[in-house]
Design an enzyme around this catalytic site. Structure first.
Site, short mmCIF file in Angstrom:
data_model
loop_
_atom_site.label_atom_id
_atom_site.label_comp_id
_atom_site.label_asym_id
_atom_site.label_seq_id
_atom_site.Cartn_x
_atom_site.Cartn_y
_atom_site.Cartn_z
N GLN A 137 0.76 -1.27 -0.04
CA GLN A 137 0.21 0.05 -0.04
C GLN A 137 0.92 1.17 0.13
O GLN A 137 0.93 2.20 -0.86
CB GLN A 137 -0.96 -0.15 1.11
CG GLN A 137 -1.71 1.09 1.18
CD GLN A 137 -2.71 1.11 2.40
OE1 GLN A 137 -3.50 0.19 2.65
NE2 GLN A 137 -2.43 2.05 3.37
N THR A 138 1.47 1.66 1.20
CA THR A 138 2.34 2.76 1.29
C THR A 138 3.37 3.01 -0.08
O THR A 138 3.86 2.09 -0.58
CB THR A 138 3.52 2.75 2.60
OG1 THR A 138 2.51 1.57 3.30
CG2 THR A 138 3.35 4.13 3.07
N SER A 144 0.34 8.02 5.58
CA SER A 144 -1.28 7.95 6.03
C SER A 144 -2.13 8.20 5.26
O SER A 144 -3.40 7.69 5.26
CB SER A 144 -1.12 9.06 7.10
OG SER A 144 -0.15 8.87 8.32
N GLY A 177 6.44 -4.93 4.30
CA GLY A 177 7.27 -5.96 4.83
C GLY A 177 7.08 -7.44 3.92
O GLY A 177 5.94 -7.66 3.31
N ARG A 310 20.48 -5.67 41.03
CA ARG A 310 21.21 -4.72 40.98
C ARG A 310 21.22 -4.00 42.50
O ARG A 310 20.40 -3.53 42.76
CB ARG A 310 21.13 -3.67 39.79
CG ARG A 310 22.13 -2.48 39.62
CD ARG A 310 21.50 -1.65 38.33
NE ARG A 310 22.21 -0.32 38.40
CZ ARG A 310 21.18 0.56 37.94
NH1 ARG A 310 20.26 0.62 37.53
NH2 ARG A 310 21.89 1.87 37.99
N GLN A 330 13.09 4.83 41.68
CA GLN A 330 13.01 3.80 40.87
C GLN A 330 11.54 3.27 40.60
O GLN A 330 11.04 2.98 39.57
CB GLN A 330 13.85 2.68 41.23
CG GLN A 330 14.32 1.40 40.09
CD GLN A 330 15.46 1.86 39.38
OE1 GLN A 330 16.03 2.79 39.17
NE2 GLN A 330 15.69 0.68 38.46
N ARG A 333 9.28 5.39 38.78
CA ARG A 333 9.26 5.39 37.31
C ARG A 333 8.76 3.81 36.74
O ARG A 333 8.10 3.80 35.63
CB ARG A 333 10.84 5.65 36.72
CG ARG A 333 11.26 7.02 37.15
CD ARG A 333 12.76 7.11 37.12
NE ARG A 333 13.27 6.94 35.88
CZ ARG A 333 14.80 6.79 35.53
NH1 ARG A 333 15.61 6.47 36.67
NH2 ARG A 333 15.14 6.63 34.33
N GLY A 401 23.66 1.63 32.84
CA GLY A 401 24.32 1.41 31.65
C GLY A 401 24.45 0.23 30.96
O GLY A 401 24.35 0.17 29.72
N GLU A 424 -0.27 1.24 10.82
CA GLU A 424 -1.71 1.25 10.87
C GLU A 424 -2.21 2.67 11.49
O GLU A 424 -3.12 2.44 12.46
CB GLU A 424 -2.01 0.11 11.74
CG GLU A 424 -2.10 -1.15 11.18
CD GLU A 424 -2.82 -1.43 10.05
OE1 GLU A 424 -4.08 -1.00 10.06
OE2 GLU A 424 -2.57 -1.98 9.05
#
Lengths: 664, 664
Positions: A137-138, A144, A177, A310, A330, A333, A401, A424
Site C-alpha cells: 500500500q504505502t 497516512s 514487509g 542490581r 526507581q 518510574r 548502563g 496502521e
C-alpha cells in the site's frame, strides 16, 4: 552458580498466588497452557536461538530468518499444530519475518476484499504457501493519506487487462514487509482508472516473481529498502521497494468484493456495505493493543528483575548496597509501567470482545456502534503504543548502563517495537480522528442523540460539568468512584472546551486546524478514561486466587493516580480537582508503591515469560546476571583475536610514530 | 535534479539575517569560521564517509574506525592543525572512537591528578600517541557509586610495588571506551590498601598491552564487552572488560597529586585542596551540555527540513498536499525542540564562563561558589541530556515512517546520544543531588546565609512565596518579567514544599528518601528556571543582524511557555498562576508557532551543518529527499542479488511443497 535462584527472597515476599495471576494475565487456563507449551517448544529448539541476532550482518540475519521460517513451517506440520497453535509458535519465535505479512495481511486482504470465487482460487495457494504474499500500500511519497497514492491500474478493454504502472518516483511502493526478497505475490493498492475516469484506490493481486526461479517478472523492479533502526531488530524483515513499468494483469485480479469492472470496462459497485472495511481496522488495531501489553510487560519484567539484582549505594556500614528496586525514584518510574502493562492487557481483552460485538452487528447490518468502536480502537492504539514505546526506553534507562548492551535485550525490543507508533495510523493522526468524533458527540448532545459505548459517560454531561471531587484524605483516592468521576469530568470538560473554542473560529475546519494541539490532549484524556474504566470493571470480575484481587486493585490505583499526577494540569485547569486534592494523589501514590514493592518480582513472573522469549541477560528468571553478562561479552566477533584486525595497518603506525610527518 | 534547491521557497520567507544568526549560534565569527573550515575538510575527504556505517559488521566497523583515527592523525600533522582545530576535526569526523577517551579522559586525568613529575613523564608519550590510554573506573557491578568499587591496589613494601587485583567477578572493569582493543595503558581506579588499611579509591597508571606487539601483558585479561544499542552507533567504540590477576606496577604509578604512599608504605595526603576535582567535573559536564545542544539541533534540523519537504493531506481540490510543517500538531512538537536547542546552546555558553569563573576562584582558594556551581552543572547536565534524548526520538517520529530508516540518520543519532543520560552521573541521581542542595539552601535562608549564583533568586523568598502573576491577556505572557517570576515562584515554592515535608519525617534522611520523587520534580523546576533565565539574559545582549533578536525572542518565549504548559500542574498546584492564565499560555503558544513557521527552515540553517555532518538523507540541505532515499536503498547488501541468499535452502522448498510432511 547454575540452579540457584538469586531472586528467591523476592519471590518469597509475594502476597498473592502467582499461578492464579498467570491465568488472569493469560486470559484463561487454556490460553496459559497453550502459550506455555508453545513457548517451551520454541525455547528448546536451537534453530530458534536469538542471542546471536545482533551480531549477524544483514545478509546472514536475513538468511537466518528464512531458515527459521522454513523450520517453523516444518515443525508446524510435524507437530500437526492447529492454526491457533501455529500462530502462538510464530509469536514466540519472536522475529519479524515475511510470514507475518503473508498470514497477517495478504491472506486477510483476500478474505476480506476478494469475492468467493477469488478466495477459492487464491486462498488454497496461500494456505499451502505455494505462493507468498505481502501487502503493498504505502508509497515512497505517501503514507497516512491513502487517497494520495499515485500507482495506477488502468483498464485496457482491448486485452481485458489492468495495466499497473508507477508514474513517478514517489509512487514507488515503499515499506511493505516481505516485499523486498521473499514475496512472490502482493496485494497492490492503486488508482483504478477505466474509460478515462479515476475511481480511486483499489486492491489488485499482482504476481511479482517467477515461481520457477524467484526472479522478478518483466516490468517489475523490486528490492529491499535498506537498513533500519537498531541491530538485529526489523532488519530480519525485507521491507521492500517496488516499481511497475506497465505490468499487465488479468481483470479478475482486481479484488472484487466491493466493486467490479465489467468486460466492457464499466465500473460497478456491489451492494456489500463499505463499513465492513472498518471491521478489519477494528480487528487489526485490537491486536496492536494486545501486542503493546506484551511488549511493555516484557520490558518491565526485565527492568524489575534486574532492579532487584542490581545494588547501589545505601550501605552506611560497609555492608552490601541496597537493591535499586528499593529506591523511590526507581519505583516511581517502574511501577506505573508495570501497572500500565496490566491495564493494557485488560483493555486489550475488552477490545477483543468489542470486535466480536462489532462483527455480529455488521452481519446484522447494524452500523450504529461502528463510528464509536472505530474511534475507540484508533485512540487506544495510539495511547497504548506511544506509552509502550516510551516505557521500553524508560525500562532500559532503569537498568543503568547495562541496559545499553544488546545482551540486555532492551535495545532490540525498543527498535522492533517503535514502528507500532507509525504503522496502521500515525498516533497523532489517530488522536485527531478521536477528537473529531468527540467534538461531534458533544455537538449531538443538544440534539438529544444518546452517546454510546465508551462515550456513554458524556450523556451525564450536566453532572460532570459541575461536580466537585469529594476527596478529603489520601485514602479517599482509593475509591474507584472518585477516580472514575475525576477522569470522566476531566475528559468531558476538555472536549466541551475544545468544542466551544472551535465554535468561535470563522469555520469549523479552521477551528479544528488551529486547535489541533488542544484536541490531541482532549483525545488523550478520553482514551485514558477508557483504560481506567476497563481496569475498574475488571476488578469487579471474580478473579480467583489468594490475594490476586488485592494486587490488581493496587495496580489499578497506581495506573490511574499516576496519570492523574502526570496530567495534573488538565485536572486543575478544568477545576475537576483542587490543588490540595492533587497533593493527596502524590501521598497516596507513595503508599501504593510501598504496597507493590514486595510483590514486584512476582507480578512480572506472572507474565510467565521464558528466558528465551525475554531474550535478556538482565531479565533472567534466576537473577544470576553478572556471570551471564561476562560470558556473553566474549562471544562478540571483536573478541575472536586479542589483537584487533587493523592493528598492523592503523594502530601500530600511530604508536610507532610512523604516521607523524610533523610535530604538533 | 542536482543543484536545485527544493527548499528555496522556505528560505525566502525567513525574516532575519541567517548569516548573522550563524555567528550567534557559533558563539563568535572565529568559532563559525573554524567550525566551517574543519567541517568542510572532513566532509570532502572520502576516508571520513559515514553512510556505510550501519551496513558494516562489527569487525569491519571497528577496523574502519581505526583507519579514520589514523588518517585523522595524519591529516592533523599534514595540515599543522592547532589543538583547537584538531579537536574540531575529531568532532566533525563524528564517530565514537578510542581517541575520544585518550584525549578526553586519559590525558586530563594525568594532568589533573598527576604530580608535575608524573606529567613530565607520561604526557609527552600521550601527546605523541606513543601510548594510547583510557579511563577505567566503572566495574561490572558498580556504576554511579564510585565508593563501591572493588578492584584493589595493595602496596607491597618488599618490592615497592602496588598489586592491582580483581577480587571478584563484579570487580571486573566494564564499559571504559577504548579499553577493549585499542588502549595500551589505562588510568585504573582501585581501593588503595597499605599496611592493612583501605584508604578508598585512587587512580593508577597501568600498562595493559605490550608496546611491541599489542598483546595483553601477563595477568591482564582484556576484551570488548559486546554489541551495543543500534547499528553503527557506539559499536565503533571498543568499550572494554578488564580483569587483573595480581598485576604489579611501580609505586610511582599511583597518581600522586592529592595523596602519596611513601617507600615505607605510609599514606600521606598532600595539601592540594580536594575541591580541585570538582573543577574537573564542572568542566566535563559543561561540555556535555554543549554536546546536547549540538545533538538536538542536528535532529531538529533533519526533522524541520524534511517536514517542509514531506506533504500529506490537505489537498481538497486534487492539488498538491500540504507540507506537514504547516500542521499545528507538527509545530507543537517540533518548534519547542528547536527552541530548546537554542536554549541549551546559550546555557552551555554561559556554563563555559561559569567554568572559567570557578577555575579562577579555585586558584585563589575561594571555594564559596563551588557547591552551587557543582549543583548547577549537575542539574543542567541531567535536564539537557534527558530532553535531548527524548527530543531526538521525537524528531524521528516527526519524520514518519522514513525516520525509521538508517539513512534518515536519526536512529544512529539516538543510539549514539542516549548514553549521555547515564554516563558522568545518572540523570536521576544528579537531580537528587541538586534537590539536596536546594533543600539545604532553603534551610540556610533562615540563618541569613545569602544564596549565590543560580540560587540567588531564593533570597527573594518572601516575595516569591506570595506573589500573584499579573498576566491578564495572552500577550502579557510575552513579558519576560512575568515569565521569569512565574518560574522563580514555582521553583521556590516546590523547594520549600519539599523542605517542609521532609521536616515532618522522623529523620531528614528518611524524609529525603521517601520524598525523592517530589524532590526530583523540584530540582527539574529549578533547572528549567536556570535555562529560561539565561535565555532571557542572552536577549539583553547586543545581537547584531536584521531580525535576529526578534527570532531569539520568539524562541525564548516558545521555550518558556511550552514548559509552562507541559508542567502546568506544578504552576497551578503551587498557586503560581491561575487556570485562566494557564489557558492564555496555550493561546499565546499558538500565535508564537505561527510567527516561527516562516522562519523554521532558516533557523535550522543557522546551525550551519554540512550534509556530511548531518548524515541524513531526509535532512539534505537541498531538500531533494526522494531520489536520494531511493538510491541509498539499492546500496544495501541484501540487494546485491535479485534472488536472496538462502532461497534455494529455505524458500524454494517451502514454495515447492517439499517441507510439508502433513496437511494442516
Amino acid at each position: 552458580m547454575e540452579g540457584v535462584d538469586y531472586l528467591a527472597h523476592e519471590r518469597k515476599t509475594a502476597q498473592f498466588d502467582v499461578e492464579a495471576m498467570k491465568v488472569v494475565w493469560a486470559g484463561s487456563k487454556h490460553e496459559l497452557e497453550l502459550s506455555d507449551r508453545m513457548a517451551r517448544i520454541v525455547a528448546s529448539d536451537p534453530v530458534f536461538r536469538k542471542d546471536n541476532r545482533t551480531m549477524l550482518d544483514r545478509k546472514e540475519l536475513f538468511k537466518n530468518t528464512l531458515k527459521k521460517a522454513a523450520h517453523a513451517w516444518k515443525r508446524i506440520h510435524e507437530l500437526r499444530l492447529t492454526e491457533e497453535e501455529a500462530g502462538k509458535m510464530r509469536f514466540f519465535i519472536d522475529e519479524p519475518a515475511y510470514v507475518d505479512l503473508h498470514w497477517g495481511m495478504f491472506v486477510p486482504a483476500i478474505k476480506g476484499q476478494g469475492t468467493e470465487e477469488q478466495q477459492k482460487k487464491w486462498l488454497p495457494l496461500a494456505y499451502k504457501m505455494q505462493i507468498i504474499g505481502c501487502y503493498a500500500q504505502t508509497e515512497l511519497g505517501h503514507g497516512s493519506n491513502v487517497q494520495g497514492l499515485e500507482t495506477t491500474a488502468t483498464f485496457d478493454p482491448k486485452t481485458d487487462e489492468f495495466i499497473i504502472h508507477s508514474p513517478t518516483l514517489t509512487s514507488s511502493k515503499w515499506w511493505p514487509g516481505g516485499l523486498g526478497k521473499a514475496s512472490t505475490h502482493a496485494v497492490v493498492y492503486a488508482r483504478l482508472i477505466t474509460d478515462g475516469k479515476d475511481y480511486g484506490i483499489h486492491g489488485f493481486i499482482v504476481q511479482l516473481r517467477s515461481l520457477d526461479d524467484h526472479s522478478p517478472l518483466p516490468g517489475i523492479t523490486v528490492g529491499d529498502i535498506g537498513n533500519k533502526f537498531g541491530s538485529g531488530a526489523y532488519n530480519s524483515m525485507d521491507n521492500g521497494v517496488l516499481r511497475f513499468d506497465h505490468v499487465r494483469i488479468p481483470r479478475d485480479q482486481l479484488l472484487m468484493r466491493l466493486s467490479q469492472v465489467t468486460r466492457e470496462g464499466k465500473y460497478v459497485q456491489s451492494d456489500v456495505p463499505r463499513q465492513l472495511l472498518y471491521g478489519t481496522m477494528v480487528y487489526v488495531r485490537q491486536t496492536i493493543v494486545a501486542d503493546a501489553s506484551k511488549a511493555l510487560s516484557r520490558a518491565t519484567c526485565i527492568a524489575t528483575r534486574y532492579s532487584a539484582v542490581r545494588r547501589q549505594f545505601g550501605a552506611q556500614d560497609g555492608g552490601p548496597e541496597s537493591p535499586v528496586l528499593d529506591y523511590k525514584t526507581q519505583q516511581n518510574r517502574l511501577f506505573p509501567l508495570i501497572a500500565s502493562a496490566y491495564a493494557f492487557r485488560f483493555v486489550g481483552e475488552w477490545l477483543k470482545s468489542l470486535y466480536t460485538d462489532v462483527t455480529q452487528r455488521l452481519q446484522a447490518n447494524d452500523f450504529s456502534t461502528l463510528a464509536e468502536a472505530h474511534a475507540c480502537t484508533a485512540g487506544l492504539k495510539s495511547l497504548t503504543t506511544s506509552l509502550t514505546a516510551d516505557g521500553i526506553e524508560e525500562c532500559r534507562k532503569l537498568c543503568g548502563g547495562h541496559g545499553y548492551l544488546s545482551s540486555s535485550g532492551l535495545p532490540e525490543l525498543f527498535a522492533v517495537y517503535i514502528p507500532a507508533c507509525t504503522y496502521e495510523g500515525d498516533n497523532v493522526v489517530l488522536l485527531l480522528q478521536v477528537a473529531r468524533f468527540l467534538v461531534k458527540t458533544v455537538a449531538q448532545l443538544t440534539t438529544g442523540k444518546k452517546p454510546v459505548g465508551t462515550t456513554a459517560y458524556m450523556g451525564n454531561i450536566e453532572h460532570l460539568m459541575q461536580c466537585r471531587c469529594a476527596v478529603k484524605t489520601a485514602d479517599d483516592w482509593l475509591n474507584p468512584y472518585a477516580i472514575q468521576e475525576a477522569f470522566e469530568a476531566r475528559a468531558v470538560r476538555m472536549a466541551v472546551n475544545c468544542a466551544q473554542n472551535i465554535s468561535k473560529a470563522p469555520s469549523q475546519e479552521e477551528g479544528f486546524f488551529n486547535l489541533s494541539a488542544d484536541l490531541v490532549e482532549a483525545a488523550v484524556a478520553h482514551c485514558q478514561l477508557i483504560v481506567v474504566t476497563k481496569f475498574i470493571e475488571k476488578l469487579q470480575q471474580n478473579n480467583v486466587g489468594d490475594g490476586v484481587k488485592e494486587q490488581l486493585q493496587v495496580l489499578c490505583n497506581i495506573y490511574a493516580l499516576n496519570l492523574l499526577h502526570k496530567h495534573l494540569g488538565d485536572f486543575l485547569v478544568t477545576g475537576t480537582i483542587t490543588p490540595k486534592q492533587g497533593a493527596l494523589v502524590s501521598e497516596q501514590l507513595r503508599s501504593l508503591y510501598s504496597k507493590l514493592r514486595p510483590n514486584a518480582v512476582a507480578l512480572v513472573d506472572a507474565f510467565n515469560y521464558t528466558d528465551h522469549y525475554l531474550g535478556s541477560v538482565l531479565g533472567r528468571y534466576d537473577g544470576n546476571v553478572y556471570p551471564a553478562l561476562y560470558e556473553q561479552a566474549w562471544k562478540d566477533p571483536l573478541n575472536e583475536s586479542d589483537v584487533p584486525e587493523g592493528y598492523a595497518e592503523y594502530l601500530r603506525p600511530v604508536l610507532k610514530q610512523q604516521v607523524r610527518l610533523a610535530r604538533l
